[in-house]
Design an enzyme around this catalytic site. Structure first.
Site, PDB file in Angstrom:
ATOM      1  CG  ASN A   1       0.125  -7.690  -2.097  1.00 36.14           C
ATOM      2  OD1 ASN A   1       0.271  -8.889  -2.319  1.00 36.14           O
ATOM      3  ND2 ASN A   1      -0.538  -7.239  -1.035  1.00 36.14           N
TER       4      ASN A   1
ATOM      5  CG  ASP B   1       0.757  -1.641   5.381  1.00 33.49           C
ATOM      6  OD1 ASP B   1       0.538  -2.562   6.186  1.00 33.49           O
ATOM      7  OD2 ASP B   1       1.847  -1.489   4.791  1.00 33.49           O
TER       8      ASP B   1
ATOM      9  CE  LYS C   1     -15.096   1.692 -15.353  1.00 37.52           C
ATOM     10  NZ  LYS C   1     -15.265   1.676 -16.785  1.00 37.52           N
TER      11      LYS C   1
ATOM     12  CB  ILE D   1      -4.136  -9.252  10.769  1.00 34.78           C
ATOM     13  CG1 ILE D   1      -5.108  -8.556   9.816  1.00 34.78           C
ATOM     14  CG2 ILE D   1      -4.632 -10.644  11.139  1.00 34.78           C
ATOM     15  CD1 ILE D   1      -5.198  -9.169   8.436  1.00 34.78           C
ATOM     16  CB  VAL D   2       0.520 -10.247  12.698  1.00 36.28           C
ATOM     17  CG1 VAL D   2       1.394  -9.016  12.596  1.00 36.28           C
ATOM     18  CG2 VAL D   2       1.291 -11.386  13.324  1.00 36.28           C
TER      19      VAL D   2
ATOM     20  CE  LYS E   1       7.627  -4.116   8.727  1.00 39.75           C
ATOM     21  NZ  LYS E   1       7.692  -4.541   7.344  1.00 39.75           N
TER      22      LYS E   1
END
Ligand code: PMT
Length: 415
Positions: free
Chosen positions: A224, A293, A303, A321-322, A351
């Site tokens: 991202n 995610d 490849k 993770i959090v 969240k």
């Protein structure tokens, strides 16, 4: 050159202890060439006398809305028209509340309502009053109305507290006023933490930043636009405040702050492993990274060759993770970020609850000029007993405010 040459400044002084600095402020503004006229509230006169300000400004001081003599000379409408800038310093919580609601129940607030000149305020109050939700709402309201917010600064306060809420120093106010006239931009400049205000000494902060990369094959990946700037600014702010900082970073091109322990990772799984490892004895964990995610169910060893017109990737969920840090037995004070493009409050609160966080900082990543890979950001922070707005500012400035808020909220939780 005198930057404020021919500039007409109405200096509004309200009732705070920092009012004692205003004679010096008047002198320094005059040194830069400004013509200064002082307006005082009743509260201000408890801290400093009109006579002193009249002497230093070389102009009569106005303090009453209903004074027939004053209205004969330079009345409130004249003052409102005369000013190139209305600078209110110190600006108490009460004055801020009144001008943010358009009240006109004394001379200063009436001038603010009657003027078309820009307004700048230098907040000065106890740190708890500054952090109060209603004060923050008033500040946001003023900021949205293009009122310039100079400060506040952070540090030891007259009441014995430590935190944000001090009026900026005279030299800083003069500099911001000069900058205002040379750039003519609206600004919200909460003062950065001074390196000597080491309020986080003894604390260990673990911060994730940047993107993750999820390999598709040896040459391709899913990622991202996170630049790492927000997370690195938080790391810098925590370091400046005296914390030991472990910065777990995905691949970015910016330099890490000096003196942090930098742990470089690529995938979400690697970040997960390091985050859990370093968070076990940490004081605070801040999840600013933009973690993928999903990852490939199977990474191709070679490849992938182009063949069909369409292609499907088989993805599986990454660990959260959090949420896993928040589930640790000895969990640190855990702060998540929420990158949203719609229904920000609804999704952020979801969240906060689902991941069992202590705090979540929501940013609108659809708004131009903020969020991913930009210099600025704005946050709405949610936590157990409150909501706090950090208006649009540089990521460094936003980080300073966030670190200060985390510290306040963490202290409340442990005390
Ligand atoms: O890096 P910059 O260019 O400066 O941009 C900053 C930013 C926009 C990336 C940053 O401000 C931000 O919003 N970071 C969080 C991005 C994100 O992944 O948000 P989310 O709403 O998808 O995730 C919610 C929270 O869960 C985040 O704290 C995230 O770190 C965390 N998470 C998400 C997925 C996962 N597998 N593990 C996680 O820990």
């Amino acid at each position: 050159m005198q930057i404020l040459q021919n500039k007409k400044i109405v200096l509004g002084i309200t009732g705070g202890i920092a009012a004692y600095k205003t004679p010096e402020l008047v002198r320094r503004l005059k040194d830069q060439g400004a013509d200064v006229r002082v307006v005082m509230t009743e509260g201000a006169k408890a801290f400093i006398t009109p006579l002193t300000l009249q002497a230093v400004s070389a102009n009569s001081v106005s303090d009453s809305l209903l004074d027939t003599q004053a209205e004969l000379a330079m009345g409130h409408i004249e003052l409102a028209k005369w000013a190139d800038l209305i600078l209110i310093a110190p600006a108490t919580a009460d004055t801020i509340a009144r001008i943010s609601h358009g009240m006109a129940n004394d001379l200063l607030t009436t001038i603010c309502l009657a003027t078309t000149a820009p307004i700048a305020i230098a907040p000065a109050m106890n740190q708890q009053m500054w952090h109060a939700q209603v004060t923050q709402e008033n500040i946001t309201r003023l900021s949205n109305r293009q009122v310039n917010i100079f400060g506040p600064g952070s540090g030891a306060q007259a009441c014995g507290d430590i935190g944000l809420g001090r009026m900026l120093d005279v030299s800083e106010l003069v500099e911001l006023t000069c900058q205002f006239f040379s750039e003519n931009i609206t600004r919200h400049t909460q003062k950065e933490q001074q390196p000597d205000q080491q309020i986080l000494i003894g604390q260990h902060w673990v911060i994730t930043a940047g993107p993750t990369r999820e390999a598709i094959d040896p040459v391709r990946y899913i990622s991202n636009h996170s630049s790492g700037k927000m997370g690195y600014a938080i790391a810098e702010a925590a370091l400046q405040a005296g914390a030991k900082v472990t910065l777990i970073s995905g691949p970015v091109t910016i330099s890490p702050p000096k003196n942090c322990d930098l742990i470089q990772v690529d995938s979400a799984q690697n970040m997960h492993k390091k985050a859990l490892n370093y968070s076990k004895n940490a004081t605070v964990f801040v999840a600013c990274a933009a973690v993928a995610d999903y990852r490939m169910a199977n990474i191709a060893e070679q490849k992938i060759k182009k063949s069909a017109d369409t292609m499907q990737l088989n993805l599986i969920k990454n660990p959260d993770i959090v949420a896993d840090v928040a589930a640790l037995t000895n969990k640190p004070f855990t702060v998540g970020f929420a990158a949203e493009t719609q229904d920000i409050e609804h999704y952020a609160l979801g969240k906060l609850q689902r991941k069992n966080l202590d705090m979540i900082a929501a940013n609108n990543v659809a708004a131009p000029g903020q969020g991913f890979n930009s210099e600025n950001n704005a946050l709405t922070v949610f936590y157990a007993d409150g909501k706090y707005e950090i208006p649009l500012a540089s990521k460094q400035n936003v980080a300073q405010q966030l670190v200060s808020l985390i510290q306040q909220t963490y202290l409340k939780q442990v005390n």
